[in-house]
Design an enzyme around this catalytic site. Structure first.
Site, PDB file in Angstrom:
ATOM      1  N   GLU A  36     -49.780  22.481 -14.562  1.00 36.10           N
ATOM      2  CA  GLU A  36     -50.257  21.900 -13.369  1.00 36.10           C
ATOM      3  C   GLU A  36     -49.626  20.566 -12.528  1.00 36.10           C
ATOM      4  O   GLU A  36     -50.131  19.652 -12.562  1.00 36.10           O
ATOM      5  CB  GLU A  36     -51.731  21.610 -13.171  1.00 36.10           C
ATOM      6  CG  GLU A  36     -52.773  22.697 -13.584  1.00 36.10           C
ATOM      7  CD  GLU A  36     -54.102  22.379 -13.370  1.00 36.10           C
ATOM      8  OE1 GLU A  36     -54.589  21.303 -12.746  1.00 36.10           O
ATOM      9  OE2 GLU A  36     -55.132  23.360 -13.777  1.00 36.10           O
ATOM     10  N   GLU A  55     -55.898  28.896 -17.381  1.00 42.75           N
ATOM     11  CA  GLU A  55     -57.344  28.156 -17.396  1.00 42.75           C
ATOM     12  C   GLU A  55     -58.337  28.665 -16.230  1.00 42.75           C
ATOM     13  O   GLU A  55     -57.850  29.082 -15.255  1.00 42.75           O
ATOM     14  CB  GLU A  55     -57.032  26.584 -17.235  1.00 42.75           C
ATOM     15  CG  GLU A  55     -56.620  25.924 -18.212  1.00 42.75           C
ATOM     16  CD  GLU A  55     -56.198  24.466 -17.813  1.00 42.75           C
ATOM     17  OE1 GLU A  55     -57.090  23.947 -16.819  1.00 42.75           O
ATOM     18  OE2 GLU A  55     -55.306  23.641 -18.309  1.00 42.75           O
TER      19      GLU A  55
END
Ligand code: FCB
Length: 476
Positions: free
Chosen positions: A166, A376
């Site tokens: 991320e 995720e």
């Protein structure tokens, strides 16, 4: 009764964690501080004033945690390595620190669980932050050194490597919004961090490819689906375009197309996006990858406020005022879609995941001929354990996961190449600026005793992983 949805036999079910969120042992075996250790010392930064010094104590309980994963029938486990443990202060290899991951990998392989390693899940060595962190180009080269160093230790046993987790969070949330370490509120620093993170990714891919061309390599990016609040209102359409640019395209265009999107360069010109980009950087950044990891939690609807409308001041976990998401216009804001929310306040709408996966394949992974994996997805809920510490999260977390797996299945039927789903997270853990107040685990951690107790969601997920079928929740 209709038959439960079935996933392909080679579709991987797994779980994900991150070093700082679970390991603890902050000062052991030569580990040195990361930016998150430092952040936790600053008053007011973490909602409950906690830190990562013990966390889930995974560093000392790792063999039992791997046994737990095996009991949940996981095919794969995505973990991150702590740069500050492996290469303290961003320097040379610390054998004692790297040994921990070597033991972890051996345990996983013994249990037939495929190790999936993320090199950077936000815990930059503090010593590198003191030299400018991700605003300093040199950090990207230090990252490539760290990647090569660790490949020498684990490259023979870890088949899948992710460079960054991320980068949106490590840039905008960390250098512009101030919520994540190092906690700055400086848009120019954030856009420089974007570029240096992307450069680090490209250099990391090259370093790992040089080590062994057979490794499966990729990056994990987090995405949202940006809907215009009113699709007929051009201001809202523009708001959605800006959010899509700032979350999705700013990272994926350089990686897949070797260029920054022209409209995002324009949106962020006052902060100087792209100014630190040097000749040759975009070729490095667009080095081919083998898999794209997708983290997805929620989508949203956006509007652009009129000149006379006041800008709402959202607050972060620590109660600090945040700048509105950095999209080149402080007047772009999210609007409430009146959907259910998780304990994070994030909207729940699994349909957005199907939309996202189709779009990413169309615009990025399809033309590149590579698959995606959900690295995720999951939800925090305000769990209430019974006297034995058992949490019945059937109607909350398990339902969230089931609905998102349905969306993944629908995307597979649409023809999207998705090879796996990793739930966030195996364990309740340190949720960054929210400290221990938000629980994402399918396994409960009692932070007093550090006892692990699988929740209803874990028992159900174990059956899904074993059968590759979306068994009904009520059958568990
Ligand atoms: C993601 C992070 C992960 C965790 C979840 C809830 O953005 O990668 O560490 O905090 O959100």
């Amino acid at each position: 009764m209709t038959n439960p949805l079935t996933f392909p036999s080679n579709f991987a079910f797994g779980a994900a964690t991150a070093a700082f969120q679970i390991e603890g042992a902050a000062k052991e075996d030569g580990r040195r501080p990361s930016i998150w250790d430092h952040m936790c010392t600053e008053p007011g930064r973490i909602l409950d004033g906690s830190d990562g010094s013990v966390a889930c104590d995974h560093y000392h309980r790792m063999p039992a945690d791997v046994d737990l994963m095996a009991s949940l029938n996981l095919d794969t486990y995505r973990f991150s390595t702590s740069w500050a443990r492996v290469c303290p202060d961003g320097g040379p290899l610390n054998t004692a620190g790297a040994d921990f991951y070597s033991r972890l990998v051996d345990h996983l392989l013994e249990k037939n669980i495929r190790p999936w390693l993320t090199l950077y899940h936000w815990d930059l060595p503090q010593a590198l932050e003191e030299k400018g962190g991700w605003t300093n180009r040199d950090t990207a080269y230090r990252f490539a050194d760290y990647a090569s160093t660790l490949a020498e230790v684990l490259g023979d046993r870890v088949p899948i490597w992710t460079t960054l987790n991320e980068p949106w969070c490590s840039s905008f949330l960390s250098y512009a919004a101030g919520e994540h370490a190092p906690g700055l509120q400086d848009p120019s620093a954030a856009v420089d961090a974007v570029h240096h993170l992307l450069l680090a990714h490209g250099l990391g891919i090259q370093a790992l490819r040089d080590y062994d061309s057979n490794l499966t390599l990729g990056i994990t990016t987090n995405h949202t689906v940006a809907h215009p609040a009113d699709p007929d209102n051009p201001r809202d359409v523009d708001a959605a375009r800006r959010i899509d640019g700032a979350f999705n395209r700013i990272f994926l265009d350089p990686i897949f197309k070797g260029e920054y999107p022209a409209d995002v360069l324009e949106d962020m010109s006052s902060a100087g996006l792209g100014e630190v980009c040097r000749a040759g950087d975009l070729e490095i950044i667009s080095s081919p990858i083998d898999v794209l990891g997708i983290n997805f939690y929620n989508g949203g609807a956006f509007t652009t406020l009129a000149e006379d409308e006041p800008i709402p001041q959202p607050t972060n976990a620590a109660g600090l005022a945040l700048s509105t998401p950095f999209v080149g216009s402080e007047r772009v804001v999210g609007v409430d879609r009146h959907l259910p929310h998780t304990h994070m306040g994030w909207e729940v709408d699994a349909k957005d995941l199907r939309i996202l996966l189709n779009r990413l394949q169309r615009d990025y992974t399809g033309p590149a001929g590579i698959p995606m994996v959900i690295t995720e997805n999951g939800a925090a809920y305000d769990d209430k354990p019974d006297q034995e510490g058992f949490v019945d999260d059937t109607d909350t977390r398990a339902t969230y996961i089931r609905d998102h797996l349905k969306a993944v299945h629908a995307a597979l039927e649409d023809g999207v190449d998705i090879r796996g789903y990793l739930v966030w997270s195996l364990l309740d853990n340190f949720e960054w600026a929210w400290g221990y107040t938000r629980r994402f685990g399918i396994v409960r951690v009692d932070y007093e005793t550090l006892t692990r107790t699988p929740k209803a969601s874990a028992l159900w997920y174990a059956q899904v992983a074993r059968t590759h079928q979306l068994v009904p929740l009520e059958d568990t």
